[in-house]
Scaffold this motif. Structure first.
Motif, PDB file in Angstrom:
ATOM      1  N   VAL A 118       0.883  -1.133  -0.051  1.00 52.32           N
ATOM      2  CA  VAL A 118       0.129  -0.119   0.053  1.00 52.32           C
ATOM      3  C   VAL A 118       0.848   1.131   0.024  1.00 52.32           C
ATOM      4  N   TYR A 119       1.785   1.353   0.734  1.00 52.28           N
ATOM      5  CA  TYR A 119       2.913   2.438   0.880  1.00 52.28           C
ATOM      6  C   TYR A 119       3.545   2.743  -0.559  1.00 52.28           C
ATOM      7  N   GLU A 121       2.394   1.690  -3.656  1.00 53.32           N
ATOM      8  CA  GLU A 121       1.369   2.026  -4.876  1.00 53.32           C
ATOM      9  C   GLU A 121       0.779   3.471  -4.273  1.00 53.32           C
ATOM     10  N   LEU A 122       0.556   3.842  -3.101  1.00 56.65           N
ATOM     11  CA  LEU A 122       0.006   4.905  -2.826  1.00 56.65           C
ATOM     12  C   LEU A 122       0.890   6.398  -3.198  1.00 56.65           C
ATOM     13  N   LEU A 123       2.209   6.113  -2.651  1.00 57.77           N
ATOM     14  CA  LEU A 123       3.171   7.123  -3.063  1.00 57.77           C
ATOM     15  C   LEU A 123       3.672   7.260  -4.620  1.00 57.77           C
ATOM     16  N   ASN A 125       1.963   6.519  -7.476  1.00 52.10           N
ATOM     17  CA  ASN A 125       0.823   7.165  -7.978  1.00 52.10           C
ATOM     18  C   ASN A 125       0.212   8.422  -7.797  1.00 52.10           C
ATOM     19  N   THR A 126       1.082   9.233  -6.656  1.00 49.84           N
ATOM     20  CA  THR A 126       0.438  10.686  -6.424  1.00 49.84           C
ATOM     21  C   THR A 126       1.573  11.669  -6.679  1.00 49.84           C
ATOM     22  N   GLN A 131       2.404  15.953  -2.815  1.00 55.53           N
ATOM     23  CA  GLN A 131       2.870  15.585  -1.358  1.00 55.53           C
ATOM     24  C   GLN A 131       3.786  16.674  -0.719  1.00 55.53           C
TER      25      GLN A 131
END
Length: 384
Positions: A118-119, A121-123, A125-126, A131
């Protein structure tokens, strides 16, 4: 005279290369001459003579002494040092964090592997810019003022003015320690060179790991002891409406560092994961058959081999850190782009400013590439 005939492939290759170089030179000459003619027709001065003039503007934070009375050249040097300072620290922190997350993605623990996934894929794709805005808002708008500053550790204060940390009072002993570190690095390189020559000659050199660690730790310690072994700390203290003493991580620097580190660590995690998975499963099984624990197998057997796969794409991520640091202008950090933008707005030397930015980033990026390519050659497999 057969070698001068057009049917000769070497002659054709030479002609094509000369023609390509001539075409590139012609295009460059046209662009430069056209630019100079346009500047002259508009009575716009060209050249880098403005670098010696007084800058006349302040810079929020500077690793070297600087004031508005200094020259544009010194102001640009301050911006470059700010960029390098942020990028260098982010590279180190992102490498450590990314390696831990990459290993966690391959963990047998279901929760650790899913959280790491999750860490990543979240970061990844942002957008990094979003950020940076998030971190800057968290630091400036969700932390109290200096008088109500958070105090998580002795000598550490977190407020909307930044993060205050204790710092050693400057002493000559630290200069001795730095000299010891440089000497240790030089000796370590000499030992590594001698060991490489011994291997090429068919001899088995003595293990270097412990000796190099002892040199890197021992010589700076000896220098520090020779200088009197000072331990005096400059502790932050509330004075008026702000803190005095210690060192400060400004909100802009802290937000940039957090954004670059966390964003890049997600990409490095995938590089590390792919490098580990590229190692044949038999290496794990052979090491485990010798009684090694899984952590020891990873540290002693798999990761050293995976480095040959990891280093090339890791170099790209390091270069991306340097280039992505140019987004610092969006949160007010005085990096190279910010300082040069102020300079060209005051002087009108837009072309020269852009050339300075390009040359600076090119120099830093090539330095990183040269070091990583050197390291990659050192760890590459050598065919006999």
């Amino acid at each position: 005279m057969t070698h001068l005939r057009w049917s000769n492939p070497s002659l054709r290759a030479a002609v094509y290369q000369v023609a390509a170089l001539a075409a590139v030179g012609l295009v460059a000459w046209f662009l430069v001459s056209n630019t100079l003619a346009n500047l002259a027709s508009r009575h716009i001065a060209s050249g880098f003579g403005f670098l010696g003039r007084e800058a006349g503007f302040a810079i929020g934070e500077s690793p070297i002494e600087y004031g508005p009375q200094n020259t544009y050249a010194r102001a640009i040097a301050v911006g470059l040092l700010n960029t390098v300072r942020a990028a260098a620290v982010a590279i180190v922190l992102a490498t450590v964090l990314g390696t831990l997350v990459g290993v966690a993605r391959l963990s047998r623990n279901w929760l650790a592997a899913r959280l790491a996934g999750v860490y990543v894929e979240l970061l990844r794709n942002t957008p990094l810019l979003l950020q940076l805005f998030l971190w800057y808002a968290l630091i400036t708008e969700n932390t109290p003022g200096p008088r109500q500053a958070l105090h998580p550790l002795p000598g550490v204060f977190i407020s909307n003015r930044g993060i205050r940390l204790p710092a050693f009072v400057h002493h000559v002993a630290f200069d001795y320690a730095l000299a010891g570190l440089l000497l240790a690095i030089a000796i370590s390189l000499a030992l590594a060179h001698r060991a490489r020559r011994q291997r090429r000659a068919g001899h088995a050199p003595r293990p270097l790991g412990r000796r190099i660690v002892a040199l890197l730790a021992g010589l700076p310690l000896l220098g520090w002891l020779a200088g009197g072994a000072p331990l005096q700390l400059d502790l932050p203290r509330l004075q008026g409406f702000d803190f005095a003493g210690g060192i400060t991580l400004t909100p802009e620097y802290a937000a940039l560092l957090a954004g670059l580190t966390i964003y890049t660590s997600a990409f490095i995690a995938e590089v590390v994961r792919a490098g580990i998975q590229a190692i044949d499963r038999g290496q794990w099984e052979a090491a485990e058959s010798l009684g090694l624990r899984r952590g020891a197998v990873l540290r002693l057997v798999v990761l050293p081999q995976a480095l040959r796969v990891i280093v090339p794409p890791l170099t790209n991520q390091y270069l991306n850190v340097v280039k992505n640091s140019s987004l610092a202008v969006a949160i007010g950090y005085p990096d190279l782009v910010s300082v040069v933008n102020t300079t060209l707005n005051q002087t009108g030397q837009a072309i020269e400013g852009v050339l300075i930015i390009m040359a600076a980033y090119l120099a830093v990026s090539l330095s990183i590439s040269m070091f990583m390519n050197f390291y990659n050659r050192r760890i590459a497999l050598v065919e006999r």
